[in-house]
Design an enzyme around this catalytic site. Structure first.
Site, short mmCIF file in Angstrom:
data_model
loop_
_atom_site.label_atom_id
_atom_site.label_comp_id
_atom_site.label_asym_id
_atom_site.label_seq_id
_atom_site.Cartn_x
_atom_site.Cartn_y
_atom_site.Cartn_z
N VAL A 92 0.67 -1.08 0.04
CA VAL A 92 0.14 -0.16 0.01
C VAL A 92 0.85 1.29 -0.12
O VAL A 92 1.69 1.30 0.97
CB VAL A 92 -0.85 0.19 1.03
CG1 VAL A 92 -1.85 1.24 1.23
CG2 VAL A 92 -1.79 -1.18 1.45
N CYS A 93 0.94 2.15 -1.10
CA CYS A 93 1.79 3.00 -1.29
C CYS A 93 1.17 4.39 -0.64
O CYS A 93 -0.18 4.89 -1.14
CB CYS A 93 1.96 3.55 -2.72
SG CYS A 93 2.92 1.98 -3.30
N LEU A 94 1.56 4.69 0.58
CA LEU A 94 0.96 6.11 1.11
C LEU A 94 1.91 6.67 1.87
O LEU A 94 3.04 6.21 2.39
CB LEU A 94 -0.20 5.60 2.22
CG LEU A 94 -1.37 5.30 1.85
CD1 LEU A 94 -2.28 5.05 2.91
CD2 LEU A 94 -2.06 6.59 1.25
#
Length: 444
Positions: A92-94
């Site tokens: 999850v790219c955050l």
């Protein structure tokens, strides 16, 4: 001295579990609060609408000074990338997780927590997720618009197929272990899963999946009907410019098959409550804890109706404490005035771990009741074991005069649109509701 990170995590989990947010759920196992499962229900009017997306959270001892590790587990076995920022690998790219570069001030801080991460992930599930791809603003406008449409189309299809259908088929025994996309014959009345088998994965949201599926079934079918106007069965998904060979969403459209599978799930869930009733008779004969508890609560509630001069009534179907029939009399000076409705409450032998299924036996046109009679109501999250709390929530849902707008309660698409569709729409809605109230007396 207690571990401060565990205290913080426990508090955050408790706050989410106690609130009535209909789109977030969290759970942990065996007091291991450092390993948390979370589920996000896809937002209304997006290609993720009412899909079920699960994530695993691993908190280290430095939390909240450092962010947890977050992995998406709804990936079709690592074969499906549901968003430019949610990879097929589960990454999850955050920026707040340190998994993506962000602007100054967007990095993690101890003021953030489990809920803020879930809300940030949910915000990625937008009506146009293609925009989440870096460089989107520099893309060719005409080609980009085509990609946006194609991307939304395949996400909508895979949300239905993977996050909803495959999961429910697995829970209901409607798919084989070797090929989870292939339905097999299964009779919920005679076949059962060994819930105590340690080899079965921990599924804390299984009951939630089932109840929400029944809420949103009409919406799923409506989404299929609309999508069939836009794509044809057998049409291949378009690969996006940002999708790599092992980080993509590939496949073909087949809404005809998805509709059949949805209908099969619905039929299995309808039969499941019949199995509950049969299991309940056996449990009653053995005088186990659940039927004794339900029988005691039934007697107390029935007596309270008499004592408080409440017009409503409850009875047990065939003396079975797992099947209650509530007779609801419409409150004077409301749209239900003069109506009389029978409502069935089916209880599981595993109550309260599995919540009751509530269904109108008398047809009613209401924005919180599906076309099949399933009631969308929200019980007190702190008192799931108290049937009186469930009945109070049922009555409050029906009689609430000015409910706040909440798209997560859209369980009857037509009624929902009319109710929230302005003054003219509300007039039509009220007429339809009043007609169903008038007809309700004909069934008695």
């Amino acid at each position: 001295m207690a571990d401060q990170s565990i205290i913080r995590i426990s508090k955050e989990i408790g706050e989410i579990q106690k609130n009535s947010d209909l789109s977030l759920a969290v759970a942990f196992r065996d007091r291991d609060v450092r390993n948390v499962k979370a589920m996000i229900i896809g937002p209304h009017e997006t290609p993720y609408e009412f899909g079920f997306f699960e994530f695993s959270f691993k908190f280290n001892k430095d939390y909240p000074r450092k962010s947890p590790a977050v992995t998406c587990t709804t990936t079709n076995g690592g074969r499906c990338r549901f968003n430019p920022n949610i990879y097929a690998s589960g990454k999850v790219c955050l920026s707040i997780l340190g998994t993506w570069r962000g602007e100054p001030g967007e990095e993690w801080s101890p003021a953030q927590g489990l809920e803020s991460i879930l809300i940030s992930i949910q915000s990625l599930m937008s009506s146009n997720p293609y925009e989440n791809e870096p460089g989107f603003e520099n893309a060719n406008e005409v080609a980009d618009q085509t990609y946006q449409r194609d991307y939304v189309a395949k996400i909508r299809h895979e949300t239905l197929r993977i996050s909803i259908i495959q999961k429910l088929e697995d829970f209901l025994g409607l798919s084989s272990a070797n090929d989870p996309t292939t339905p097999i014959e299964y009779d919920p009345l005679t076949d059962s899963l060994d819930l105590d088998d340690s080899s079965i994965p921990w599924e804390p949201f299984k009951d939630l999946y089932k109840r929400r599926f029944l809420w949103y079934y009409d919406t799923y079918l409506e989404a299929i009907k609309q999508a069939q106007k836009e794509v044809k069965d057998g049409q291949v998904f378009v690969r996006m410019p940002f999708e790599g060979s092992s980080n993509t969403m590939e496949g073909t459209f087949n809404y005809t098959e998805l509709e059949k599978r949805l209908q099969k799930i619905k039929a299995a869930l309808d039969v499941e409550v019949d199995r509950w009733a049969m299991e309940g008779v056996s449990a009653k004969n053995k005088d186990t804890t659940v039927p004794v508890n339900l029988a005691r609560q039934f007697d107390q509630i029935k007596e309270s109706f008499k004592r408080d001069d409440v017009p409503h009534n409850i009875e047990l179907e065939n003396g079975n404490p797992f099947v209650w029939i509530l007779t609801y009399f419409g409150r004077p000076m409301t749209n239900f005035d003069g109506g009389m409705f029978k409502i069935k409450l089916n209880f599981s032998p595993r109550f309260p771990d599995e919540q009751p299924r509530v269904k109108f036996l008398t047809a009613v046109f209401h924005h919180r009741v599906t076309s099949d009679g399933i009631l969308c109501y929200i019980p007190n999250p702190n008192r799931y074991d108290d049937v009186k709390q469930h009945i109070d929530a049922i009555l409050n849902t029906l009689e609430e005069e000015n409910p706040p707008y909440d798209p997560r309660t859209q369980v009857h698409p037509e009624a929902h649109r009319l109710y929230w569709g302005g003054a003219e729409g509300r007039k039509v809605y009220n007429r339809k509701l009043r007609r169903s109230v008038q007809r309700s007396m004909e069934d008695f």
